[in-house]
Design a protein around this motif. Structure first.
Motif, PDB file in Angstrom:
ATOM      1  N   MET A   1      39.473  48.532  34.801  1.00  0.00           N
ATOM      2  CA  MET A   1      38.366  48.094  33.942  1.00  0.00           C
ATOM      3  C   MET A   1      37.192  47.676  34.544  1.00  0.00           C
ATOM      4  O   MET A   1      37.257  47.122  35.691  1.00  0.00           O
ATOM      5  N   LYS A   2      35.949  48.122  33.991  1.00  0.00           N
ATOM      6  CA  LYS A   2      34.781  47.744  34.683  1.00  0.00           C
ATOM      7  C   LYS A   2      34.654  46.119  34.624  1.00  0.00           C
ATOM      8  O   LYS A   2      35.047  45.440  33.707  1.00  0.00           O
ATOM      9  N   LYS A   3      33.887  45.478  35.574  1.00  0.00           N
ATOM     10  CA  LYS A   3      33.395  44.139  35.876  1.00  0.00           C
ATOM     11  C   LYS A   3      32.227  43.990  35.032  1.00  0.00           C
ATOM     12  O   LYS A   3      31.234  44.801  35.087  1.00  0.00           O
ATOM     13  N   PHE A   4      32.442  42.926  34.031  1.00  0.00           N
ATOM     14  CA  PHE A   4      30.975  42.782  33.244  1.00  0.00           C
ATOM     15  C   PHE A   4      30.454  41.433  33.584  1.00  0.00           C
ATOM     16  O   PHE A   4      30.884  40.682  34.158  1.00  0.00           O
ATOM     17  N   SER A   5      28.987  41.552  33.717  1.00  0.00           N
ATOM     18  CA  SER A   5      28.251  40.488  33.893  1.00  0.00           C
ATOM     19  C   SER A   5      27.520  39.613  32.662  1.00  0.00           C
ATOM     20  O   SER A   5      27.363  40.169  31.686  1.00  0.00           O
ATOM     21  N   GLY A   6      27.014  38.696  32.933  1.00  0.00           N
ATOM     22  CA  GLY A   6      26.202  38.038  31.773  1.00  0.00           C
ATOM     23  C   GLY A   6      27.013  37.654  30.760  1.00  0.00           C
ATOM     24  O   GLY A   6      28.172  37.339  30.777  1.00  0.00           O
ATOM     25  N   LYS A   7      26.117  37.505  29.596  1.00  0.00           N
ATOM     26  CA  LYS A   7      27.003  37.132  28.306  1.00  0.00           C
ATOM     27  C   LYS A   7      28.251  38.187  27.938  1.00  0.00           C
ATOM     28  O   LYS A   7      29.148  37.965  27.528  1.00  0.00           O
ATOM     29  N   THR A   8      28.021  39.349  28.384  1.00  0.00           N
ATOM     30  CA  THR A   8      29.221  40.346  28.097  1.00  0.00           C
ATOM     31  C   THR A   8      30.255  39.894  28.881  1.00  0.00           C
ATOM     32  O   THR A   8      31.479  39.774  28.331  1.00  0.00           O
ATOM     33  N   GLY A   9      30.330  39.627  30.233  1.00  0.00           N
ATOM     34  CA  GLY A   9      31.300  39.056  30.687  1.00  0.00           C
ATOM     35  C   GLY A   9      31.957  37.740  30.487  1.00  0.00           C
ATOM     36  O   GLY A   9      33.237  37.843  30.344  1.00  0.00           O
ATOM     37  N   LYS A  10      31.102  36.884  30.106  1.00  0.00           N
ATOM     38  CA  LYS A  10      31.494  35.591  29.364  1.00  0.00           C
ATOM     39  C   LYS A  10      32.336  35.861  28.139  1.00  0.00           C
ATOM     40  O   LYS A  10      33.404  35.232  27.976  1.00  0.00           O
ATOM     41  N   ILE A  11      31.794  36.699  27.229  1.00  0.00           N
ATOM     42  CA  ILE A  11      32.594  36.737  26.107  1.00  0.00           C
ATOM     43  C   ILE A  11      33.807  37.891  26.375  1.00  0.00           C
ATOM     44  O   ILE A  11      34.753  37.529  25.845  1.00  0.00           O
ATOM     45  N   TYR A  12      33.797  38.437  27.274  1.00  0.00           N
ATOM     46  CA  TYR A  12      35.090  39.531  27.673  1.00  0.00           C
ATOM     47  C   TYR A  12      36.143  38.332  27.949  1.00  0.00           C
ATOM     48  O   TYR A  12      37.390  38.614  27.846  1.00  0.00           O
TER      49      TYR A  12
END
Length: 76
Positions: A1-12
């Motif tokens: 799975m891709k690492k998400f950053s910013g708000k997307t990462g926090k929501i994930y």
């Protein structure tokens, strides 16, 4: 799975660690005003996310409908 950053990462991370998230929760917790766009991107990268319709009341007591997004898993 891709690492998400910013708000997307926090929501994930929130979806992984909690039952679900609504637009109001995303705004209050992360300042995210376009949760549906974040969910669209997460789905594009393989997250299986269900949209669960809910009924509640707004701050004035009026019945309203909204969606809670729940992470069911990730595609391989």
């Amino acid at each position: 799975m891709k690492k998400f950053s910013g708000k997307t990462g926090k929501i994930y991370e929130h979806l992984k660690n909690n039952k679900g998230i609504t637009s109001m929760q995303a705004f209050e917790l992360f300042g995210a005003t376009r949760l549906s766009a974040v969910i669209f991107n997460l789905r594009k990268f393989g997250c299986v996310i269900e949209s669960v319709p809910k009924i509640g009341k707004d701050r004035y007591g009026t019945v309203c409908r909204f969606v809670e997004y729940q992470l069911l898993g990730e595609e391989k």
